[in-house]
Structure formats: C-alpha cells, structure tokens
Design an enzyme around this catalytic site. Structure first.
Site, PDB file in Angstrom:
ATOM      1  N   TRP A 103     -22.948 -40.173   1.363  1.00 26.32           N
ATOM      2  CA  TRP A 103     -23.608 -40.211   2.676  1.00 26.32           C
ATOM      3  C   TRP A 103     -25.071 -40.588   2.553  1.00 26.32           C
ATOM      4  O   TRP A 103     -25.597 -41.351   3.366  1.00 26.32           O
ATOM      5  CB  TRP A 103     -23.412 -38.892   3.418  1.00 26.32           C
ATOM      6  CG  TRP A 103     -21.992 -38.732   3.889  1.00 26.32           C
ATOM      7  CD1 TRP A 103     -21.105 -37.775   3.503  1.00 26.32           C
ATOM      8  CD2 TRP A 103     -21.280 -39.585   4.814  1.00 26.32           C
ATOM      9  NE1 TRP A 103     -19.892 -37.976   4.127  1.00 26.32           N
ATOM     10  CE2 TRP A 103     -19.961 -39.069   4.931  1.00 26.32           C
ATOM     11  CE3 TRP A 103     -21.613 -40.725   5.545  1.00 26.32           C
ATOM     12  CZ2 TRP A 103     -18.997 -39.664   5.748  1.00 26.32           C
ATOM     13  CZ3 TRP A 103     -20.643 -41.318   6.354  1.00 26.32           C
ATOM     14  CH2 TRP A 103     -19.362 -40.786   6.453  1.00 26.32           C
ATOM     15  N   ASP A 173     -29.839 -34.412   6.854  1.00 29.75           N
ATOM     16  CA  ASP A 173     -28.488 -34.641   7.378  1.00 29.75           C
ATOM     17  C   ASP A 173     -27.669 -33.388   7.086  1.00 29.75           C
ATOM     18  O   ASP A 173     -27.294 -33.136   5.939  1.00 29.75           O
ATOM     19  CB  ASP A 173     -27.872 -35.867   6.689  1.00 29.75           C
ATOM     20  CG  ASP A 173     -26.431 -36.140   7.147  1.00 29.75           C
ATOM     21  OD1 ASP A 173     -25.892 -35.350   7.949  1.00 29.75           O
ATOM     22  OD2 ASP A 173     -25.855 -37.155   6.690  1.00 29.75           O
ATOM     23  N   LYS A 197     -17.589 -31.314  11.935  1.00 31.67           N
ATOM     24  CA  LYS A 197     -17.260 -30.544  10.738  1.00 31.67           C
ATOM     25  C   LYS A 197     -17.468 -29.050  10.976  1.00 31.67           C
ATOM     26  O   LYS A 197     -16.569 -28.272  10.774  1.00 31.67           O
ATOM     27  CB  LYS A 197     -18.085 -31.029   9.548  1.00 31.67           C
ATOM     28  CG  LYS A 197     -17.480 -32.329   8.982  1.00 31.67           C
ATOM     29  CD  LYS A 197     -18.464 -33.388   8.674  1.00 31.67           C
ATOM     30  CE  LYS A 197     -17.769 -34.701   8.355  1.00 31.67           C
ATOM     31  NZ  LYS A 197     -18.711 -35.803   8.281  1.00 31.67           N
TER      32      LYS A 197
END
Ligand SMILES: *Cc1c(COP(=O)(O)O)cnc(C)c1O
Length: 363
Positions: A103, A173, A197
C-alpha cells in the site's frame, strides 16, 4: 444465525453481527419515517442526525482533539493517495514517504505524479517484512509532509509507535487498523482510512485533518471534489454523501463504544493476535510467521507453510470447515488471517484448533 462463517476476509471484512441485525431491522423503515434511510434527502434532519453522530462518535472514540475536521469522502483510500499530494504539496516541494509494502508503494507512485518524492526509509530489502525503526527515518526538514502506512494489510506489518515529526505534518494511512487501539491523533496532520476493514462497509473513507492543512491547493487544476476545503466547508455535505455507508459506520462506532472503546478493542485484538502468533511460534517451524517480530500486525496475521502445495491444501480444507478468506494476497502468496475489531475471539479460537489439527495430520 446458525451457519455464520468464520470470516477472516481482508476487506470488505467481518462486521459485528449485532450491527447487521440492527441494520436489517431498520432497513425498510427508519424510525417512524415511513421510508428507508436510503430513500431520504441527505439534507433532511433524520439523515443529518446520523451524519453528525458518526462524526462525534469518531471524535469521542479516537480522542480527536479540537482543531481537526472529520470528513466523509468517496473513492476509497486509493483516492486519498492522490488527494494528499494534490492538496498538501506546494510547487517545488518534496513529499516524504516511508516505503513499507504494497500500500505504501501505491501511495508513493501516486504522489510521484504530482511532485518530488523522497523515501524516508524503506524495508524493501527485507521484502517488506518489517517496519523501519523511527531512528532510520531520514527526510528533508522542509518536507510538505511525511506519509506512513500504519498497517500493511498485505504483508502483515504494523507500526508499533509513530514518529514525532515536529513541524512536518505526519500523514497516516490507517485503512486497516483505525480504531484497533488508542491513537494519539495530535501526532498527525492527517489520518485517512477506507471504512471497509475496521469501520463499516465500503463506500466511505474517513479523513481526519488538522485545520491548518485545509486550504486552497497550491497546485493548479485540482478538481473541486478532490479538494479538502470543499468537503470541510460543507461538513462533507457538498454533494450527496454515501448515506448508507455512513449510517453503517455510525452503527459500528456505537458497537465499538458499547464494547468499551479503543482500549477494549486493543485488549481484544492483542488476545486474538496473541493466540495466533503463539501457535505459529510454538509449531516447531510447521507454521512460519512472515512479519518480523516487533513489526507484526495485530490486524493481519501472515504466515507460511513448508510448501505452496501444503498452503493450497490448508486454504482448501479450511474453507471446507467454514473458514473464509485465509488465502494470502495474490501478490505475496502464503496465508493470512485478517482479525479486525469485529472478528470475534471465538473465530480465532476455532482457527487455532483447526491449525493444530492440520499440523497433526500433516506435520
Ligand atoms: C485496503 C487498503 C487501501 C485501499 O483502500 P480502497 O478503499 O480499496 O481504495 C489502502 N491502504 C491500506 C492500508 C489498505 O488496507
């Protein structure tokens, strides 16, 4: 529900059963309104109450200090990869990134389209199986911001503590670990997280941004919808927000509060992760944890077996026994158990029993 799966999906992921049942009950008619929440104007008082309640619950549960705005934005965390440089970079300035895995790499590639990127530290040489130590970080003192990926969902690594970056805004993040533990929001200039999530369904991304970072972008041509000031000025009601996703986030936040908040989530998550890592470490090498100790994630537990064939067999047999989502991400292989807030301890207990049994039969 008698046949609810042991859900270890990486995202979208397990939601609390209580929340799903509550949503079902409220789905066709919300309160005594004669309609579903999804049939209502986002400018009406009933929806607005949900909208502002989600905002204030997030502030309460994360201990967000005054001077920060909470935004509900669409486009997923992936859109934030672009919005962050578009809004925070000034012409000629450098953005610093910590390169920790899949990511972070995507965030870096996106930022490179808008300006200069400096890599503050990288664990690529260790196959991204660790988080660089705070002492390794090296970035220009005038960087526009320092970006880190709090939890690398695919590799299964997580920052144990965050750096103090002084006058350089820290951007995090937290898509796969927001609210998994208490966090000192004041260390950050901006935190973002796709909801799917740890906070709800897909469709909304939470952005927590310090007010001094909300300004007209200095880069030219930034579209209205991709400007933080657009959303901040309108309390995320500039255009039609994803009302159902925000409603669900609000319900999940109420659930987190009822469980005891971020502290209680941290204790539960430590128990769940501890069960799995202890089993892996005590398996005499039959199971091998991917992430290095000290960098292990309490949200995504990644592990391997002796051969890819055995891993395939593990994935197949676990599915037959009601376990879902244990195959590792296609880019790294192996196995992964995602154990977000809403994954109950009993699912993890059941998984450890399956793992012990699988080892006995194949070890
Ligand atoms: C899932 C994930 C993303 C991407 O989220 P989308 O909402 O699908 O864009 C970004 N960062 C992290 C850490 C993730 O886990």
């Amino acid at each position: 529900m008698a046949n609810r799966a042991y859900n270890f999906n990486a995202g979208p992921a397990a939601l609390p059963l209580e929340v799903l049942k509550q949503a079902q009950e409220q789905f066709v008619e919300y309160g005594n309104s004669g309609m579903s929440l999804m049939e209502m104007s986002h400018r009406g008082p009933i929806y607005e109450k949900v909208h502002y309640e989600a905002d204030s619950l997030l502030r309460e549960l994360l201990g967000i200090p005054s001077g920060y705005k909470v935004l509900f934005i669409q486009g997923g965390a992936s859109t934030q990869f672009a919005m962050i440089p578009m809004n925070l970079l000034t012409p000629g300035a450098t953005a610093a990134y910590v390169s920790t895995g899949s990511w972070a790499t995507k965030a870096i590639q996106e930022a490179q389209m808008f300006g200069q990127v400096s890599i503050a530290a990288s664990s690529e040489a260790d196959k991204f199986m660790r988080i660089p130590s705070i002492g390794e970080l090296n970035y220009p003192s005038d960087a526009a911001y320092l970006h880190l990926t709090s939890n690398e969902t695919i590799e299964g690594t997580q920052w144990a503590e965050y750096p103090d970056t002084g006058s350089v805004p820290l951007v995090g993040d937290m898509s796969s670990d927001i609210l998994c533990r208490p966090v000192d929001v004041s260390k950050f200039g901006l935190i973002y997280a796709g909801a799917q999530k740890n906070l709800g369904p897909s469709g909304v991304t939470i952005v927590i941004i310090r007010e001094d970072l909300i300004r007209k972008p200095e880069l030219t041509g930034v579209p209205t919808m991709l400007r933080y000031d657009t959303h901040a000025k309108a309390d995320s009601l500039y255009n039609t927000p994803p009302t159902f996703a925000i409603y669900m986030v609000n319900e999940v936040l109420k659930w987190v509060k009822s469980q005891g908040g971020a502290e209680a989530m941290a204790a539960l998550n430590a128990d769940k992760a501890g069960l799995l890592y202890n089993l892996i470490d005590g398996s005499g090498g039959f199971y091998r944890g991917c992430a290095m100790p000290g960098s292990r994630s309490i949200m995504n537990v990644t592990f391997r077996l002796g051969s890819e064939e055995l891993e395939k067999q593990f994935a197949k047999e676990s599915e037959q026994q009601g376990f879902v989502g244990l195959k590792g991400h296609r880019s790294v292989g192996g196995l992964r158990a995602s154990i977000y807030n809403a994954v109950p301890l009993e699912s993890v207990r059941a998984l450890t029993e399956f793992m012990q049994d699988f080892q006995q039969r194949n070890g």
